[in-house]
Design an enzyme around this catalytic site. Structure first.
Site, PDB file in Angstrom:
ATOM      1  CB  VAL A 173     -54.637  42.689  23.369  1.00  0.00           C
ATOM      2  CG1 VAL A 173     -54.252  41.227  23.210  1.00  0.00           C
ATOM      3  CG2 VAL A 173     -55.906  42.993  22.593  1.00  0.00           C
ATOM      4  CG  ASP A 174     -58.433  47.985  24.578  1.00  0.00           C
ATOM      5  OD1 ASP A 174     -57.516  48.709  24.154  1.00  0.00           O
ATOM      6  OD2 ASP A 174     -59.628  48.334  24.556  1.00  0.00           O
ATOM      7  CG  ASP A 175     -57.937  46.259  30.486  1.00  0.00           C
ATOM      8  OD1 ASP A 175     -58.071  47.196  31.272  1.00  0.00           O
ATOM      9  OD2 ASP A 175     -58.894  45.645  29.982  1.00  0.00           O
TER      10      ASP A 175
END
Length: 674
Positions: free
Chosen positions: A415-417
């Site tokens: 989810v961060d990328d």
């Protein structure tokens, strides 16, 4: 070592190597000059600094459109790479000599090796470096080895090292397999609904432990010459009791319970007839082969890739088997090789680096239709994940979407990328806008669908929250799970805000409630993926501001005031990696470019653009910028496993300052036009 293809030099950017050397010095701006420039509103020095940084990034952009910088960690990654080729009997002396040079270069004057720049000596890291050097032929009498040995013995020797270090030593017969925590191969057969199964582990643990469980089940021992043994790293000859695990005080603790379970498992593993062992081995073999990318990667990280190769080797796969060959070639892609040194990265981060660089350029005013911006966006769109990965086990209703960290890691988007990619490409004017919009829609649906029951987000999996697993003897890195964290939840709020999602939606409300519960008493938030409370507080404040939370609320003001209190006298911010061990060090450390930028972005998101603290922070960045547009930063500000594995992203020191300076100018320009 086998001679493998070496694609490093043409593609990987080690920042500073491709810049104009004669411009690498500082600009020598005084604080008074900068503050005068900022106060009078001309911003000539600010504009110059932004332009230099933008030009730096344009120089560093690779022909295909992406950015890719070194990801630096500690020497165990490279030491284990050397060990792997001794296990496979594929040693290339020339390349091994380059590894030796690298290991010796990284040894401190005190004789030990650390897990981050300026950190204390680390026992396991030092043992692995020492052993690798002995395998490569460096004698115990070498001055560097004497100093390292003294440190190891003073700190308890091999018996006190961590589990992964002991496993590598056991493979070479230098530690007893009896002292390795049990992970029976039959665990592969547990159904997904069982309390403990492989999908309750974090993605990185799963991708590492499944192949490693084959090795641990077979317990191979590689013979080495007497000159390579490291028995001198035992404080005294080991006794059977040394292979048992230290119990905690108290009649009953979960750690003691799991130690008891480990004893029972060891009894079970001695049984000659284990009808399910063969099925477990077959299940593990199938999993490993299915999870290998076409490029040869497993999980996009060195531990998973190296252990997968070990697994196949242990099961009898030859060195010329296609899966083994591709695996070794994929590992070679992680290497940075020069004329005299070779270092293996723990991971590579082109998608992450490209998203960070693209957003920094966009936030600093580069036109959204600039060719460089369009090319980077097209490259990112080509890396969208389109298949089901391991996340599907707990999120069966979701369709594929999002992005991973590396060139090829289809099983593990995160989810961060994904969030950063979508925010970076949001306004870029590509030719096929429908393609971009569809990718963003799929990515948002996937990201929001990964929200856990408690309202937060982990990185790779949903509801990966069984904290008891970090109490088993194998879990001495305390990283077997991927629970929701405040920094990632802040990022998801920022994503939702960027794309107009409602603050009063159930997803947003649950996320804000999670963030409130995770706030420390002093107002800060812990950072899972960056060092540390500065990182977490930045991520949360940006998310809360983007989703439209009332910034006058007390809990937000506490976060703002925490950042202000921890500004250094030079105007910057810094935080040592030791804050993961000692909460009293939260927000304390030598100023760095990346952490200063995080603090500035957090404060500006919270409406503090006109504060003295922000002005001084901006002045710090301008004063410390090099003439080539980059910044220097020795410190590690990225986090792999808190406490035990720290990372230095070489792009951080450049992308985040540009984002902060650009954001500052945008906000100031906006206030002047009102």
């Amino acid at each position: 070592m086998q001679q493998l293809k070496n694609p490093i030099s043409p593609t990987l950017t080690t920042y500073g190597h491709n810049t104009v050397k004669e411009e690498a010095g500082s600009i020598s701006l005084s604080l008074a000059e900068i503050r005068t420039d900022l106060k009078n509103g001309n911003f000539s020095l600010l504009n110059d600094g932004i332009k230099r940084s933008q030009e730096h990034f344009f120089r560093e952009q690779l022909p295909e459109g992406y950015w890719w910088a070194e990801l630096e960690s500690n020497v165990t990654i490279t030491a284990e790479y050397l060990m792997l080729f001794h296990i496979l009997d594929m040693v290339d002396k020339e390349r091994e000599g380059k590894i030796v040079n690298y290991l010796l270069e990284k040894q401190t004057e005190e004789g030990y090796w650390t897990i981050y720049y300026g950190g204390p000596g680390d026992l396991s890291t030092t043992i692995e470096a020492y052993f690798a050097l002995k395998l490569a032929g460096i004698p115990a009498e070498h001055p560097a080895m004497k100093k390292a040995r003294e440190f190891v013995l003073e700190n308890g020797g091999i018996i006190k090292s961590r589990v992964f270090t002991k496993i590598f030593l056991a493979i070479f017969g230098e530690f007893s397999w009896l002292g390795i925590p049990s992970m029976p191969i039959e665990l592969m057969l547990l159904p997904n609904w069982a309390y403990f199964n492989m999908y309750e582990l974090s993605s990185w643990s799963r991708a590492t432990i499944i192949p490693l469980s084959v090795v641990m089940s077979e317990r191979p021992v590689v013979k080495i010459p007497e000159s390579a043994t490291v028995q001198e790293l035992y404080v005294r000859p080991p006794k059977p009791i040394d292979y048992t695990f230290t119990r905690e005080d108290g009649l009953f603790t979960w750690k003691n319970f799991f130690i008891g379970i480990d004893h029972l498992l060891k009894v079970y593993e001695k049984i000659s007839i284990r009808p399910l062992k063969k099925r477990g081995m077959a299940a593990a073999e199938k999993w490993v082969l299915e999870h290998q990318e076409e490029t040869g990667d497993w999980g996009g990280i060195q531990p998973a890739m190296l252990n997968a190769v070990l697994c196949l080797h242990t099961m009898g796969y030859s060195s010329d088997n296609p899966a083994v060959v591709k695996g070794l070639e994929a590992l070679a892609e992680f290497a940075i090789e020069t004329e005299d040194k070779l270092v293996l990265q723990s991971c590579i981060s082109p998608v992450w680096d490209t998203a960070l660089a693209l957003k920094a350029l966009a936030d600093s005013g580069v036109p959204c239709d600039a060719p460089e911006m369009v090319k980077a966006t097209d490259w990112l769109l080509s890396k969208e994940i389109g298949i089901n990965g391991d996340w599907k086990i707990k999120a069966s209703e979701l369709k594929p979407g999002g992005w991973a960290f590396e060139f090829d890691n289809n099983w593990y988007p995160d989810v961060d990328d994904s969030g950063f990619v979508m925010m970076a490409i949001k306004d870029i004017q590509v030719e096929d806008s429908a393609r971009k919009d569809a990718a963003i829609e799929r990515g948002i649906d996937w990201c929001l669908g990964m929200q856990s029951k408690n309202g937060g987000w982990g990185a790779f999996d949903r509801d990966n929250t069984k904290h008891l697993l970090n109490k088993i003897p194998f879990a001495d890195l305390e990283a077997l799970i991927d629970p929701p964290t405040a920094d990632l939840t802040g990022r998801m709020l920022e994503l939702m805000g960027a794309f107009g999602r409602a603050k009063d939606s159930r997803t947003s409300v649950r996320a804000i409630d999670f963030i409130k519960k995770e706030q420390e008493k002093d107002g800060s938030w812990w950072g899972r993926w960056g060092v540390n409370y500065i990182y977490g507080t930045w991520s949360v404040l940006c998310g809360l501001a983007a989703i439209g939370e009332d910034l006058s609320q007390l809990y937000i003001k506490k976060g703002v005031n925490w950042l202000k209190r921890h500004q250094n006298r030079d105007g910057g911010w810094g935080e040592t990696c030791e804050s993961y061990h000692d909460r009293n060090l939260a927000g304390i450390g030598e100023s760095t470019a990346s952490q200063t930028a995080w603090a500035l972005l957090g404060l500006m998101a919270a409406g503090e653009v006109d504060s003295d603290e922000v002005e001084e922070g901006v002045a710090y960045l301008l004063r410390t910028q090099r003439a080539d547009g980059a910044w220097d930063e020795d410190q590690y500000t990225g986090t792999g496993f808190p406490k035990y594995f720290m990372i230095k992203y070489h792009i951080y020191r450049n992308c985040f300052p540009l984002t902060a300076l650009g954001t500052y100018r945008n906000l100031k320009d906006g206030s002047k036009s009102q």
